[in-house]
Design an enzyme around this catalytic site. Structure first.
Site: not given
Length: 162
Positions: A10, A12-13, A15-16, A37
């Site tokens: 998914g 960025s941001s 909720g992964k 990351d």
């Protein structure tokens, strides 16, 4: 005995990472979290994501996950695909492994709100990924992090593994 692999893809941001941590807390077996990351955190400070100095970072992550799974570790992969290119690379690397590919979706307006609230992401990053991240990718399961809580999404993934 090979480990299981759960891939969370998914923007960025979306909720992964929160979802991955929730999965780690409810799954009956231990799962390692391998995130894109973390791979970027290995680079020198100030190095921009996507730098030409690291052209195959997602492939390196995939090969690392394969090594973990082949040595019996269960792994949750937290990643942002470059659409079908990343999907194809991962499918090749994960051939023969028990892998579940999960689409982590969230509406663009909510992603923008989350980026601002986080304060540690470039504003517009999710928007720049929004169209390409899922393009041409075939999923085993879809979760929506706006409609469902991290626990509900994790339970849906866990239930799909039986």
């Amino acid at each position: 005995m090979k480990g299981n692999v759960i891939v969370l893809n998914g923007t960025s941001s979306s909720g992964k990472t929160t979802l991955a941590r929730e999965l780690q807390s409810i799954l009956p077996e231990v799962y390692l979290l391998c995130s894109l990351d973390a791979f970027w955190d290995m680079t020198p400070l100030g190095m921009p994501a996507g730098s030409k100095n690291f052209p195959n970072m997602k492939l390196a992550l995939a090969k690392s996950v394969r090594a973990l799974a082949e040595t019996g570790h269960n792994v949750i992969v937290d990643i942002v695909f470059c659409g079908q290119k990343t999907g194809t690379e991962l499918a090749k690397e994960f051939a023969g492994l028990n892998t579940k590919i999960v689409k982590v979706e969230c509406p663009l307006d909510e992603l923008s709100k989350r980026e601002i609230a986080r304060g540690n992401r470039t504003i517009g990053l999710a928007k720049s990924q929004y169209e390409s991240v899922h393009l041409g990718v075939h999923y085993d399961l879809i979760v929506d992090t706006l409609i469902h809580s991290p626990k509900q999404c994790a339970e849906k993934i866990m239930d799909s593994m039986h």
